[in-house]
Design a protein around this motif. Structure first.
Motif, mmCIF file in Angstrom:
data_model
loop_
_atom_site.group_PDB
_atom_site.id
_atom_site.type_symbol
_atom_site.label_atom_id
_atom_site.label_comp_id
_atom_site.label_asym_id
_atom_site.label_seq_id
_atom_site.Cartn_x
_atom_site.Cartn_y
_atom_site.Cartn_z
ATOM 1 N N ARG A 238 0.716 -1.373 -0.050
ATOM 2 C CA ARG A 238 0.105 0.018 0.133
ATOM 3 C C ARG A 238 0.935 1.149 -0.031
ATOM 4 N N GLN A 239 0.339 2.290 -0.825
ATOM 5 C CA GLN A 239 1.233 3.549 -1.262
ATOM 6 C C GLN A 239 0.487 4.791 -0.420
ATOM 7 N N THR A 240 -0.669 4.723 -0.307
ATOM 8 C CA THR A 240 -1.173 5.982 0.336
ATOM 9 C C THR A 240 -2.360 5.312 1.326
ATOM 10 N N PHE A 241 -2.352 6.176 2.517
ATOM 11 C CA PHE A 241 -3.299 5.752 3.487
ATOM 12 C C PHE A 241 -4.551 6.786 4.000
ATOM 13 N N GLU A 242 -4.884 7.644 2.973
ATOM 14 C CA GLU A 242 -6.180 8.413 2.996
ATOM 15 C C GLU A 242 -6.793 8.298 1.637
ATOM 16 N N THR A 243 -8.054 8.771 1.785
ATOM 17 C CA THR A 243 -8.877 8.413 0.481
ATOM 18 C C THR A 243 -8.170 8.914 -0.736
ATOM 19 N N SER A 244 -7.704 7.936 -1.556
ATOM 20 C CA SER A 244 -6.918 8.385 -2.771
ATOM 21 C C SER A 244 -7.464 7.854 -3.977
ATOM 22 N N ALA A 245 -7.178 8.192 -5.265
ATOM 23 C CA ALA A 245 -7.659 7.597 -6.401
ATOM 24 C C ALA A 245 -6.875 8.079 -7.552
ATOM 25 N N ASN A 246 -7.046 7.341 -8.688
ATOM 26 C CA ASN A 246 -6.597 7.749 -9.896
ATOM 27 C C ASN A 246 -4.905 8.031 -9.950
ATOM 28 N N ALA A 247 -4.197 7.197 -9.555
ATOM 29 C CA ALA A 247 -2.571 7.183 -9.523
ATOM 30 C C ALA A 247 -2.016 7.038 -11.090
ATOM 31 N N THR A 248 -1.155 7.879 -11.173
ATOM 32 C CA THR A 248 -0.257 7.525 -12.524
ATOM 33 C C THR A 248 1.254 7.874 -12.112
ATOM 34 N N TRP A 249 2.135 7.340 -12.892
ATOM 35 C CA TRP A 249 3.491 7.177 -12.787
ATOM 36 C C TRP A 249 3.887 8.845 -13.029
ATOM 37 N N GLY A 250 5.142 9.185 -12.317
ATOM 38 C CA GLY A 250 5.556 10.526 -12.578
ATOM 39 C C GLY A 250 5.631 11.653 -11.396
ATOM 40 N N PRO A 251 6.137 12.599 -11.552
ATOM 41 C CA PRO A 251 7.129 13.020 -12.737
ATOM 42 C C PRO A 251 8.414 12.409 -12.678
ATOM 43 N N GLY A 252 8.920 11.797 -11.444
ATOM 44 C CA GLY A 252 10.310 11.046 -11.705
ATOM 45 C C GLY A 252 9.855 9.832 -11.590
ATOM 46 N N GLU A 253 10.944 8.935 -11.974
ATOM 47 C CA GLU A 253 10.920 7.595 -12.090
ATOM 48 C C GLU A 253 10.286 6.932 -11.013
#
Length: 335
Positions: A238-253
């Protein structure tokens, strides 16, 4: 009768007027059943937490309505933070009635019946004073409840039930939308497919890293969060711990951009992969953004944004948060 966008609830009053909710919850409107131009009845106060008004129902006297108020940051998911209120058409007074309920209607037994996560509930109600006068009780009736759908157009919060003036209840048996199960498959350049042993969740978006080793995932069912799947190790974290949505890569690798949909400081955030709790750096404020993809140099983000008139437009954001519209029209542009 009148021109309007998609409505999240409508009610026909004894004075032959119809009160209806707009899809974005910005106001309740009223129009004559004979036709005409709708007028604004009520709208959420601008100095309060962003809120939408939905699912209005007239009381029998025609002097008041009950309706559902939902925090706008959660309207895509219609959380249990919803509230049922009454509004007097005579005095203009609002009264809070019930927490964690939706789509209330008055029945002649002297109760409000309403939906709560797929269960039909009832509470004694005084329609003159607009007050709950006794404890809420379950009715042991499971109903179809348009809640927790990944599709905002079916995620209305409406309870699929109706009560006649004589007290007859009709309902669709069911519950809230179940958590969907998706199977992920990798396909190489030669068309060979490999099914991934990925923990079953209601994933709503997947983005593969440039090196093909990792998949960034967003879930559209509680808990709404961003996840990372390591293909080689078969590990999900798991990468986020609050209500989150629609992740995409970037701006860094090793970074990703996502939409934080909390009541406090919602917006687009940039976060380091594997950085644990914390939001990261805010790129743009507001819960009306959806990130799409970054340019290869990490300087520009293409995103689409809800424009307040039931359409979305495409925007370009720079790394410093500066934003300009790229495609702004009367149509619905996404991705």
């Amino acid at each position: 009768i009148c021109e309007c966008n998609a409505t999240f609830g409508a009610t026909w009053g004894p004075d032959n007027t119809i009160v209806f909710a707009t899809a974005n919850g910005e106001e309740l409107r009223r129009v004559s059943a004979l036709g005409g131009s709708p007028e604004v009845l009520i709208r959420p106060p601008k100095d309060s937490e962003p809120t939408g008004y939905y699912l209005p129902h007239y009381l029998p006297s025609g002097d008041a309505i009950v309706y559902t108020s939902i925090p706008l940051d959660m309207v895509d998911h219609l959380s249990d933070e919803s509230t049922i209120l009454a509004y007097s058409l005579v005095t203009g007074e609002h009264k809070k009635l019930i927490d964690e309920g939706m789509d209330a209607r008055y029945v002649r037994s002297g109760h409000l019946v309403f939906a709560r996560r797929g269960e039909l509930m009832a509470a004694p109600f005084d329609p003159e004073r607009l007050e709950i006068v006794g404890p809420e009780v379950p009715t042991d009736t499971k109903i179809s409840h348009s809640l927790l759908s990944w599709n905002p157009f079916t995620n209305t919060g409406a309870g699929q039930f109706s009560v006649s003036a004589t007290g007859l209840l009709a309902f669709a048996r069911g519950s809230v939308f179940p958590e969907g199960e998706l199977t992920f498959v990798l396909r190489d350049e030669e068309g060979r497919e490999t099914e991934l042993s990925l923990e079953s969740k209601a994933y709503s978006r997947a983005r593969v890293s440039n090196d093909g080793r990792l998949i960034l995932l967003s879930t559209g069912y509680p808990p709404w969060a961003v996840w990372l799947f390591d293909i080689e190790r078969g590990a999900l974290s798991r990468q986020t711990f609050e209500t989150s949505a629609n992740a995409t890569w970037g701006p860094g690798e090793a970074e990703f951009t996502y939409l934080l949909k909390e009541a406090v400081d919602p917006g687009l955030y940039v976060k380091q992969v594997g950085s644990g709790p914390g939001r990261g750096e805010r790129l743009a404020a507001g819960a009306d953004w959806m990130p799409s993809s970054w340019s290869s140099d990490g300087q520009y983000l293409a995103a689409y944004r809800f424009n307040g008139e039931e359409e979305t437009d495409i925007w370009i954001l720079q790394r410093d948060g500066t934003a300009e519209p790229f495609l702004d029209s009367e149509f619905y542009e996404v991705q």
